[in-house]
Design a protein around this motif. Structure first.
Motif, PDB file in Angstrom:
ATOM      1  N   ASN A 246       8.987   5.459 -10.819  1.00 29.28           N
ATOM      2  CA  ASN A 246       9.188   4.131  -9.996  1.00 29.28           C
ATOM      3  C   ASN A 246      10.523   4.077  -9.621  1.00 29.28           C
ATOM      4  O   ASN A 246      10.775   2.926  -9.201  1.00 29.28           O
ATOM      5  CB  ASN A 246       8.638   2.925 -11.131  1.00 29.28           C
ATOM      6  CG  ASN A 246       9.560   2.787 -12.148  1.00 29.28           C
ATOM      7  OD1 ASN A 246      10.235   3.879 -12.575  1.00 29.28           O
ATOM      8  ND2 ASN A 246       9.844   1.610 -12.767  1.00 29.28           N
ATOM      9  N   HIS A 266      10.495  -1.100  -8.903  1.00 27.93           N
ATOM     10  CA  HIS A 266       9.196  -0.838  -8.382  1.00 27.93           C
ATOM     11  C   HIS A 266       8.193  -0.734  -9.513  1.00 27.93           C
ATOM     12  O   HIS A 266       8.838  -0.402 -10.783  1.00 27.93           O
ATOM     13  CB  HIS A 266       8.978   0.462  -7.496  1.00 27.93           C
ATOM     14  CG  HIS A 266       9.200   0.507  -6.058  1.00 27.93           C
ATOM     15  ND1 HIS A 266       8.436  -0.138  -5.107  1.00 27.93           N
ATOM     16  CD2 HIS A 266      10.237   0.778  -5.441  1.00 27.93           C
ATOM     17  CE1 HIS A 266       8.771  -0.224  -4.023  1.00 27.93           C
ATOM     18  NE2 HIS A 266      10.308   0.338  -3.991  1.00 27.93           N
ATOM     19  N   ARG A 267       6.811  -1.294  -9.477  1.00 34.54           N
ATOM     20  CA  ARG A 267       6.010  -1.382 -10.684  1.00 34.54           C
ATOM     21  C   ARG A 267       5.086   0.000 -10.600  1.00 34.54           C
ATOM     22  O   ARG A 267       4.318   0.142 -11.573  1.00 34.54           O
ATOM     23  CB  ARG A 267       5.394  -2.553 -10.735  1.00 34.54           C
ATOM     24  CG  ARG A 267       6.405  -3.685 -10.849  1.00 34.54           C
ATOM     25  CD  ARG A 267       5.302  -4.950 -11.322  1.00 34.54           C
ATOM     26  NE  ARG A 267       4.438  -5.337 -10.251  1.00 34.54           N
ATOM     27  CZ  ARG A 267       4.915  -6.169  -9.205  1.00 34.54           C
ATOM     28  NH1 ARG A 267       5.996  -6.792  -9.191  1.00 34.54           N
ATOM     29  NH2 ARG A 267       4.039  -6.571  -8.215  1.00 34.54           N
ATOM     30  N   ALA A 268       5.253   0.838  -9.565  1.00 31.12           N
ATOM     31  CA  ALA A 268       4.619   2.165  -9.692  1.00 31.12           C
ATOM     32  C   ALA A 268       5.323   3.096  -8.916  1.00 31.12           C
ATOM     33  O   ALA A 268       6.428   2.886  -8.547  1.00 31.12           O
ATOM     34  CB  ALA A 268       3.082   1.780  -9.063  1.00 31.12           C
ATOM     35  N   ASP A 289       2.706   0.424  -5.789  1.00 27.97           N
ATOM     36  CA  ASP A 289       2.694  -0.951  -6.022  1.00 27.97           C
ATOM     37  C   ASP A 289       2.569  -1.865  -4.865  1.00 27.97           C
ATOM     38  O   ASP A 289       2.653  -2.939  -5.070  1.00 27.97           O
ATOM     39  CB  ASP A 289       4.067  -1.354  -6.789  1.00 27.97           C
ATOM     40  CG  ASP A 289       5.266  -1.153  -6.158  1.00 27.97           C
ATOM     41  OD1 ASP A 289       5.059  -0.843  -5.117  1.00 27.97           O
ATOM     42  OD2 ASP A 289       6.238  -1.806  -6.639  1.00 27.97           O
ATOM     43  N   GLU A 317      -1.365   0.442  -1.369  1.00 23.58           N
ATOM     44  CA  GLU A 317      -0.532   1.374  -1.684  1.00 23.58           C
ATOM     45  C   GLU A 317       0.321   1.737  -0.113  1.00 23.58           C
ATOM     46  O   GLU A 317      -0.349   2.398   0.652  1.00 23.58           O
ATOM     47  CB  GLU A 317      -0.757   2.764  -2.124  1.00 23.58           C
ATOM     48  CG  GLU A 317      -1.322   2.639  -3.786  1.00 23.58           C
ATOM     49  CD  GLU A 317      -2.778   2.223  -3.588  1.00 23.58           C
ATOM     50  OE1 GLU A 317      -3.344   1.899  -2.555  1.00 23.58           O
ATOM     51  OE2 GLU A 317      -3.413   2.324  -4.856  1.00 23.58           O
TER      52      GLU A 317
END
Length: 344
Positions: A246, A266-268, A289, A317
């Motif tokens: 991330n 970022h969360r992903a 995310d 995404e």
């Protein structure tokens, strides 16, 4: 005018959306300034079969509309891994004034000529396989802004190939890494960098092809590096992203191995990065995310706790983003079957 898949109008004052019949991945913005308010944008389908498509869109900055032209839509073998317009159309000896050149990578490096009479012609198919008609798939490429006859490609066969596209010949081919090479970016006229599944960022100088400089390696051995962006406003800096990670890693080539910043909001996984075309201190990142984040890097290096200055949420995404010098006020992102322009 009606809305359709061919035409999309502004839904809010900050974004314009084009909806395709296909999932989208590769996007590119033309550098041609022939028409100041109309800009060409290419989008490539991502369908897991041989038959794919590239559509050329027209973006009108005054009416904030995106239209596709059926005459400028063409079939592409396999999904294009990257699309890029000629970076400096006026500098090319071979580019006629009435045309725009587009390059694509996939099974081969291909050049296409987009003519002002609303037609598109395949110009060349460049294959560097010496022993076979088949070529190892190309993961990416970059068009040299200074020496516009040069395009560098990266491949899963561990090599980077520098093409002289005006002569249609290989200028040089280098075994660049120990594993697949995933991205390539030019710095100066004869200097490029690449990233690989071997987890390294390497810089090459065409004046000394026997040697390369490793300026960064993944902290976890063999974690692939997927993308590379060289800061064209300040060539001391580049950015890279790690697989399934991330964060965005900011590097200063004067102090190898240790990042000057790591952007971790970022969360992903991060999928795409692009430096601002007119500022050395701004970069955009996008990922799984469904967020596109714009960052302002501090003037004094501090590695952690940098927050994004602005944030945009997409419908799903985000796989790709482009921040073009031709459209510095807009960032193009691709997610699902949409290409969206975001007002910065």
């Amino acid at each position: 005018m009606e809305n359709s898949t061919q035409e999309s109008h502004l839904r809010s004052e900050n974004s314009v959306t084009y909806e395709s019949p296909y999932p989208l991945y590769a996007t590119a913005v033309s550098s041609s300034t022939r028409s100041p308010h109309h800009h060409r944008i290419a989008v490539g389908s991502f369908v897991e079969e041989y038959n794919n498509r590239v559509d050329i869109l027209s973006f009108d900055e005054e009416t904030l509309s995106l239209k596709s032209n059926p005459n400028l839509s063409f079939e592409h073998p396999y999904p294009p891994t990257k699309l890029m317009f000629h970076p400096n159309p006026s500098a090319s000896a071979s580019a006629r004034k009435s045309s725009d050149l587009l390059a694509s990578s996939g099974d081969y490096l291909r050049l296409w000529e987009i003519r002002d009479n609303n037609s598109i012609e395949p110009l060349s198919v460049l294959n560097n396989a010496k022993t076979s008609e088949f070529c190892a798939p190309l993961t990416s490429f970059d068009w040299n802004e200074v020496e516009v006859r040069r395009i560098g490609t990266s491949s899963i066969d561990t090599t980077c190939t520098i093409w002289d596209i005006e002569k249609g010949v290989v200028e040089t081919q280098l075994i660049a890494h120990d594993k697949e090479v995933y991205d390539i970016a030019w710095g100066e006229a004869g200097v490029f960098a690449s990233v690989s599944a071997d987890g390294s960022v390497r810089i090459f100088d065409l004046r000394d092809k026997e040697h390369s400089t490793i300026i960064y390696e993944s902290p976890t051995p063999d974690t692939p590096l997927l993308r590379l962006a060289w800061n064209k406003q300040d060539l001391r800096y580049m950015a890279t992203i790690l697989m399934d990670c991330n964060k965005v890693v900011i590097l200063d080539i004067r102090s190898p191995t240790m990042p000057v910043a790591e952007l971790e909001r970022h969360r992903a996984s991060v999928n795409a990065i692009a430096w601002a075309p007119q500022s050395a201190r701004h970069i955009c990142s996008a990922g799984d995310d469904a967020q596109a984040l714009i960052w302002e890097l501090p003037t004094v290096a501090g590695r952690n706790e940098i927050d994004p200055m602005s944030m945009y949420s997409a419908g799903s995404e985000i796989n790709q983003l482009q921040w073009s010098a031709t459209l510095p006020d807009w960032i193009a992102i691709a997610f699902a079957n949409k290409m969206q322009l975001l007002k910065v």
